[in-house]
Design a protein around this motif. Structure first.
Motif, PDB file in Angstrom:
ATOM      1  N   ASP A 280       0.820  -1.210   0.000  1.00 33.14           N
ATOM      2  CA  ASP A 280       0.000   0.000   0.000  1.00 33.14           C
ATOM      3  C   ASP A 280       0.855   1.262   0.000  1.00 33.14           C
ATOM      4  O   ASP A 280       0.508   2.266  -0.622  1.00 33.14           O
ATOM      5  CB  ASP A 280      -0.910  -0.009   1.226  1.00 33.14           C
ATOM      6  N   GLU A 281       1.992   1.219   0.679  1.00 32.97           N
ATOM      7  CA  GLU A 281       2.831   2.404   0.801  1.00 32.97           C
ATOM      8  C   GLU A 281       3.742   2.594  -0.409  1.00 32.97           C
ATOM      9  O   GLU A 281       4.111   3.716  -0.749  1.00 32.97           O
ATOM     10  CB  GLU A 281       3.688   2.305   2.077  1.00 32.97           C
ATOM     11  N   TYR A 282       4.112   1.495  -1.047  1.00 35.40           N
ATOM     12  CA  TYR A 282       5.128   1.647  -2.094  1.00 35.40           C
ATOM     13  C   TYR A 282       4.683   2.514  -3.275  1.00 35.40           C
ATOM     14  O   TYR A 282       5.390   3.484  -3.576  1.00 35.40           O
ATOM     15  CB  TYR A 282       5.614   0.257  -2.526  1.00 35.40           C
ATOM     16  N   PRO A 283       3.505   2.355  -3.935  1.00 32.46           N
ATOM     17  CA  PRO A 283       2.734   1.114  -4.005  1.00 32.46           C
ATOM     18  C   PRO A 283       3.266   0.238  -5.132  1.00 32.46           C
ATOM     19  O   PRO A 283       3.795   0.729  -6.109  1.00 32.46           O
ATOM     20  CB  PRO A 283       1.324   1.598  -4.328  1.00 32.46           C
ATOM     21  N   PHE A 284       3.083  -1.062  -4.968  1.00 33.46           N
ATOM     22  CA  PHE A 284       3.551  -2.005  -5.977  1.00 33.46           C
ATOM     23  C   PHE A 284       2.613  -3.196  -5.970  1.00 33.46           C
ATOM     24  O   PHE A 284       2.498  -3.897  -4.965  1.00 33.46           O
ATOM     25  CB  PHE A 284       4.980  -2.471  -5.661  1.00 33.46           C
ATOM     26  N   PHE A 285       1.898  -3.434  -7.044  1.00 29.80           N
ATOM     27  CA  PHE A 285       1.002  -4.569  -7.156  1.00 29.80           C
ATOM     28  C   PHE A 285       1.469  -5.433  -8.323  1.00 29.80           C
ATOM     29  O   PHE A 285       1.648  -4.935  -9.445  1.00 29.80           O
ATOM     30  CB  PHE A 285      -0.437  -4.089  -7.369  1.00 29.80           C
ATOM     31  N   ASP A 286       1.694  -6.703  -8.053  1.00 32.34           N
ATOM     32  CA  ASP A 286       2.339  -7.565  -9.047  1.00 32.34           C
ATOM     33  C   ASP A 286       1.372  -8.133 -10.086  1.00 32.34           C
ATOM     34  O   ASP A 286       1.798  -8.846 -10.995  1.00 32.34           O
ATOM     35  CB  ASP A 286       3.085  -8.709  -8.359  1.00 32.34           C
ATOM     36  N   PHE A 351      -3.566  -7.447  -6.476  1.00 34.56           N
ATOM     37  CA  PHE A 351      -4.619  -6.612  -7.059  1.00 34.56           C
ATOM     38  C   PHE A 351      -5.221  -5.603  -6.089  1.00 34.56           C
ATOM     39  O   PHE A 351      -6.333  -5.134  -6.331  1.00 34.56           O
ATOM     40  CB  PHE A 351      -5.737  -7.509  -7.608  1.00 34.56           C
ATOM     41  N   CYS A 352      -4.528  -5.286  -5.003  1.00 37.11           N
ATOM     42  CA  CYS A 352      -5.075  -4.369  -3.999  1.00 37.11           C
ATOM     43  C   CYS A 352      -6.418  -4.942  -3.502  1.00 37.11           C
ATOM     44  O   CYS A 352      -6.530  -6.140  -3.311  1.00 37.11           O
ATOM     45  CB  CYS A 352      -5.209  -2.967  -4.587  1.00 37.11           C
TER      46      CYS A 352
END
Length: 433
Positions: A280-286, A351-352
């Motif tokens: 959530d902080e980065y944010p980075f969703f693979d 996918f958050c």
């Protein structure tokens, strides 16, 4: 907010567990009941422990994680019910028609070959048996050893449904191997697979219902078993062989299990909070690439095919088992060695909040098989029984345990053999009547 989110998560899982159990007796055999039970006996004790240790977690991470976990719980239930109550016909996979005699031969092949690889795996290095992360030739051994579990489910069904003697012998042979793994290695996965296979097969084939009080007792026993298995495994694997049973008798297993409420047990919940907050902080969703990375990590034998560098070259950045966002945002956090991070974490990292759809899909897959298993489809029944243990690991481990890992094994080893056993004769057909 923290207390509200904890109560909400507990309430959802209590409702999914006990509501399913006491409305109709068959609800105790549905996937949401078992998923709720796993959450209550594995995740909730750790969440309760960290309620008083929120200062150790990222700010707002505690309640945020539990809210997402509650949403995943509801999505799993909704996915199962939408599939289990659907009137859609079975697809080509479940309408595969097989000859019963050929099924016996296939079950014998699965069982014998699987047992051979299972024994080879257990007689490999002691480090392999103690550590969950498998590398090198062990990945090959455990991959083929899974044939025993499918063969056990198929043989058990055939022996109870048609009373085939060969299937009964294969079932007993597999049971011995399962009991050795349970007693001498403390394998939780094998314990769940063995007990649930018997329980579900008796229900689907004979209509034998386990008493409701038995399910309640199973929840209590499961709480002690899951949270105290680490101490048991240390005794049987690392203890003095001459005094193993004496050491086991001296342990207060209830007290060992209750320690989870005080120290967080394996701290999988803590790992989950850090992973979600980092994403959530980065944010980075693979976007689901972690599932591919887990496939490579689980099945690629680096020691045989080019070493670790070649293995990592097949992975996307942030390869398993160290999620990229967590190591960047929280470089000082390492967690306990060998602990996982709960399925909620990989769903969110992919996918958050849309990650709840992965839990909906898990529920839908199991609901689909359950729907046709109730109608008498043998293949659906065997698939449901075989997949129930991986499906339970969606909550305490990874969603990939159900969504990707079993299907590589099934379509490369199991389905081609079943396809060769096709027979259009009505007797022995696995299609829905």
């Amino acid at each position: 907010m923290a207390l509200f989110s904890l109560i909400l998560y507990i309430t959802f899982n209590l409702w999914m567990c006990f509501h399913f159990l006491f409305i109709r007796k068959e609800r105790g055999y549905e996937y949401p009941f078992w998923a709720g039970m796993i959450a209550l006996i594995f995740v909730v004790p750790q969440a309760v422990a960290f309620y008083s240790m929120q200062d150790e977690l990222p700010e707002n991470g505690y309640w945020y994680t539990l809210l997402f976990a509650s949403a995943c719980t509801l999505a799993l239930w909704r996915g199962f019910t939408s599939a289990a109550r659907s009137a859609k016909p079975a697809g080509r996979l479940l309408n595969l028609s097989l000859n019963l005699q050929s099924c016996q031969i296939a079950a014998a092949f699965f069982t014998i070959v699987g047992i051979a690889f299972y024994i080879a795996f257990n007689f490999s290095s002691k480090q392999t048996n103690e550590v969950g992360n498998l590398t090198g030739s062990a990945t090959i051994l455990i991959f083929f050893a899974q044939l025993m579990k499918f063969g056990f489910c198929l043989s058990l069904y055939l022996s109870l449904k048609y009373k085939f003697k060969l299937s009964l012998v294969l079932t007993l042979l597999s049971s011995i191997v399962f009991l050795i793994a349970i007693v001498f290695y403390g394998r939780r996965n094998d314990t769940a697979q063995f007990l649930l296979a018997i329980l579900l097969t008796l229900w689907f084939v004979r209509g034998k219902a386990f008493p409701r009080w038995g399910f309640v007792a199973m929840i209590a026993a499961g709480f002690i078993g899951i949270n105290a298995v680490g101490a048991y495994r240390r005794i049987v694997v690392q203890g003095d062989d001459a005094n193993i049973w004496e050491q086991i008798r001296e342990v207060d297993w209830y007290e060992v299990a209750m320690e989870t409420f005080r120290d967080g047990g394996g701290r999988e919940f803590e790992n989950c909070v850090y992973a979600i907050c980092a994403a959530d902080e980065y944010p980075f969703f693979d976007l689901g690439t972690s599932h591919w990375n887990l496939l490579i990590f689980s099945y690629y034998p680096a020691q045989l095919l080019g070493g670790i560098e070649t293995k990592l070259a097949f992975c996307f950045p942030g390869s398993y088992p160290k999620p990229y966002p967590r190591t960047v945002v929280y470089p000082r956090y390492r967690g306990l060695s060998g602990s996982m991070q709960l399925g909620y974490a990989d769903a969110y990292q992919s996918f958050c909040w849309f990650g709840v759809l992965l839990f909906w899909l898990c529920g839908w897959i199991m609901g689909r098989f359950y729907q046709f298993a109730k109608r008498g489809n043998m293949l659906a029944c065997v698939m449901y029984i075989w997949l129930i243990s991986p499906a339970l690991h969606v909550v305490p481990a990874f969603t990939a345990v159900l969504l990707s890992l079993p299907w590589i094994f099934f379509f490369t080893l199991v389905y081609p053999i079943l396809h060769c056993c096709r027979d259009q004769a009505k007797r022995g057909a696995l299609c829905v009547k």
